[in-house]
Design an enzyme around this catalytic site. Sequence first.
Site, PDB file in Angstrom:
ATOM      1  N   ASP A   1     -33.720-105.872 -40.648  1.00 26.24           N
ATOM      2  CA  ASP A   1     -33.844-105.560 -39.217  1.00 26.24           C
ATOM      3  C   ASP A   1     -35.286-105.334 -38.795  1.00 26.24           C
ATOM      4  O   ASP A   1     -35.648-105.571 -37.644  1.00 26.24           O
ATOM      5  CB  ASP A   1     -33.019-104.321 -38.873  1.00 26.24           C
ATOM      6  CG  ASP A   1     -31.531-104.618 -38.816  1.00 26.24           C
ATOM      7  OD1 ASP A   1     -31.158-105.793 -39.000  1.00 26.24           O
ATOM      8  OD2 ASP A   1     -30.743-103.679 -38.600  1.00 26.24           O
TER       9      ASP A   1
ATOM     10  N   ALA B   1     -33.008-101.522 -42.838  1.00 22.52           N
ATOM     11  CA  ALA B   1     -31.827-102.347 -43.114  1.00 22.52           C
ATOM     12  C   ALA B   1     -32.194-103.680 -43.758  1.00 22.52           C
ATOM     13  O   ALA B   1     -31.911-104.757 -43.225  1.00 22.52           O
ATOM     14  CB  ALA B   1     -31.029-102.575 -41.830  1.00 22.52           C
TER      15      ALA B   1
ATOM     16  N   ASP C   1     -44.153 -84.094 -28.065  1.00 28.70           N
ATOM     17  CA  ASP C   1     -44.914 -85.056 -28.858  1.00 28.70           C
ATOM     18  C   ASP C   1     -45.127 -86.366 -28.107  1.00 28.70           C
ATOM     19  O   ASP C   1     -46.141 -87.036 -28.285  1.00 28.70           O
ATOM     20  CB  ASP C   1     -44.207 -85.324 -30.186  1.00 28.70           C
ATOM     21  CG  ASP C   1     -44.455 -84.222 -31.209  1.00 28.70           C
ATOM     22  OD1 ASP C   1     -45.339 -83.371 -30.959  1.00 28.70           O
ATOM     23  OD2 ASP C   1     -43.770 -84.204 -32.248  1.00 28.70           O
ATOM     24  N   GLY C   2     -44.169 -86.742 -27.257  1.00 24.16           N
ATOM     25  CA  GLY C   2     -44.338 -87.952 -26.461  1.00 24.16           C
ATOM     26  C   GLY C   2     -45.516 -87.852 -25.514  1.00 24.16           C
ATOM     27  O   GLY C   2     -46.280 -88.811 -25.341  1.00 24.16           O
TER      28      GLY C   2
ATOM     29  N   ARG D   1     -36.407-109.580 -45.770  1.00 27.84           N
ATOM     30  CA  ARG D   1     -35.432-109.961 -44.750  1.00 27.84           C
ATOM     31  C   ARG D   1     -34.673-108.711 -44.345  1.00 27.84           C
ATOM     32  O   ARG D   1     -34.160-107.992 -45.206  1.00 27.84           O
ATOM     33  CB  ARG D   1     -34.464-111.025 -45.276  1.00 27.84           C
ATOM     34  CG  ARG D   1     -35.101-112.368 -45.564  1.00 27.84           C
ATOM     35  CD  ARG D   1     -34.116-113.299 -46.252  1.00 27.84           C
ATOM     36  NE  ARG D   1     -34.674-114.633 -46.444  1.00 27.84           N
ATOM     37  CZ  ARG D   1     -35.431-114.982 -47.475  1.00 27.84           C
ATOM     38  NH1 ARG D   1     -35.757-114.079 -48.387  1.00 27.84           N
ATOM     39  NH2 ARG D   1     -35.895-116.218 -47.587  1.00 27.84           N
TER      40      ARG D   1
ATOM     41  N   ASN E   1     -48.672 -92.339 -34.873  1.00 29.41           N
ATOM     42  CA  ASN E   1     -47.417 -92.157 -35.604  1.00 29.41           C
ATOM     43  C   ASN E   1     -47.068 -93.361 -36.464  1.00 29.41           C
ATOM     44  O   ASN E   1     -47.070 -93.267 -37.679  1.00 29.41           O
ATOM     45  CB  ASN E   1     -46.259 -91.890 -34.637  1.00 29.41           C
ATOM     46  CG  ASN E   1     -45.989 -90.419 -34.445  1.00 29.41           C
ATOM     47  OD1 ASN E   1     -46.707 -89.575 -34.965  1.00 29.41           O
ATOM     48  ND2 ASN E   1     -44.949 -90.103 -33.693  1.00 29.41           N
ATOM     49  N   GLU E   2     -46.724 -94.478 -35.795  1.00 28.22           N
ATOM     50  CA  GLU E   2     -46.240 -95.619 -36.550  1.00 28.22           C
ATOM     51  C   GLU E   2     -46.249 -96.893 -35.727  1.00 28.22           C
ATOM     52  O   GLU E   2     -46.402 -96.873 -34.501  1.00 28.22           O
ATOM     53  CB  GLU E   2     -44.809 -95.380 -37.057  1.00 28.22           C
ATOM     54  CG  GLU E   2     -43.719 -95.491 -36.009  1.00 28.22           C
ATOM     55  CD  GLU E   2     -43.464 -94.223 -35.243  1.00 28.22           C
ATOM     56  OE1 GLU E   2     -43.603 -94.277 -33.997  1.00 28.22           O
ATOM     57  OE2 GLU E   2     -43.136 -93.194 -35.843  1.00 28.22           O
TER      58      GLU E   2
END
Length: 267
Positions: free
Chosen positions: A151, A186, A45-46, A149, A122-123
């Site tokens: 990560d 997070a 996929d990369g 707020r 993808n993202e």
Amino acid sequence: MNFKIVSKGDDRSEKIKAMMRQYLSEFGLTYDKETPDLVISVGGDGTFLEAFHRYVHRLEDTAFIGIHTGHLGFYTDWTPKDVERLIIEIAKTPFQTVEYPLLEVIIRAKAGGKEDRILALNEAMIKTADGSSVVFDVEIKGEHFETFRGDGICISTPSGSTAYNKALGGAILHPSLEAIQITENASINNRVFRTIGSPLILPKHHTCFLKPMVDSSFLIQIDHFTKNYQNVKSIQCRVAKEKVRFARFKQFPFWNRVRDSFVSEEG
């Protein structure tokens, strides 16, 4: 028909690339790095993401297909043992295409700085460059939604929902859906700070703005590459008007891929 092959670069992938180039050329197809009608990815996929971004300027004219030489990939339908069959299919069969939505990310700088528009298959993953918490005013359809707020924030396409998004607890979306998904990484939730705490799925006519409330340098990871941005005024995310086209010579249902990758003991 013009074609181009993008290889992972390992011995196995390079051998398949050389064989396909030779045989497809003998069938009368033209190897063309500049204006391919079909881009063949050989790797994982990369490698497919690399091929997509290399030819992202030709989305209306170029279709993509993948051969996986490692583990099963979501963008690589074919295996090395199927290469001879695929060569014949490409040479003899007019291929059909299926279109999937993309993510548009627009990063705007403060004080008249440049605007950077990027498409993601993808993202997009947004974090601070120094690892501190990001603080964003999140707007949806021009209205304040929350102050985030944490990560970072991941914005994914349906076809990318099985990647980083899934690792963050996001939903898996069928890639035919024209939507984007916003997933928290997070988030900070206590008596003072509060976020929605759930993935959000936005349809194509909804736009999300992330506006930094603290001056920071940001690392924005788009698929397989990362860029550093400073003096960011806003990050705009929505379903892009462009789409990616996949060449199809056989059926490989999406939910079968999900099962084989995450559930099946044989996957």
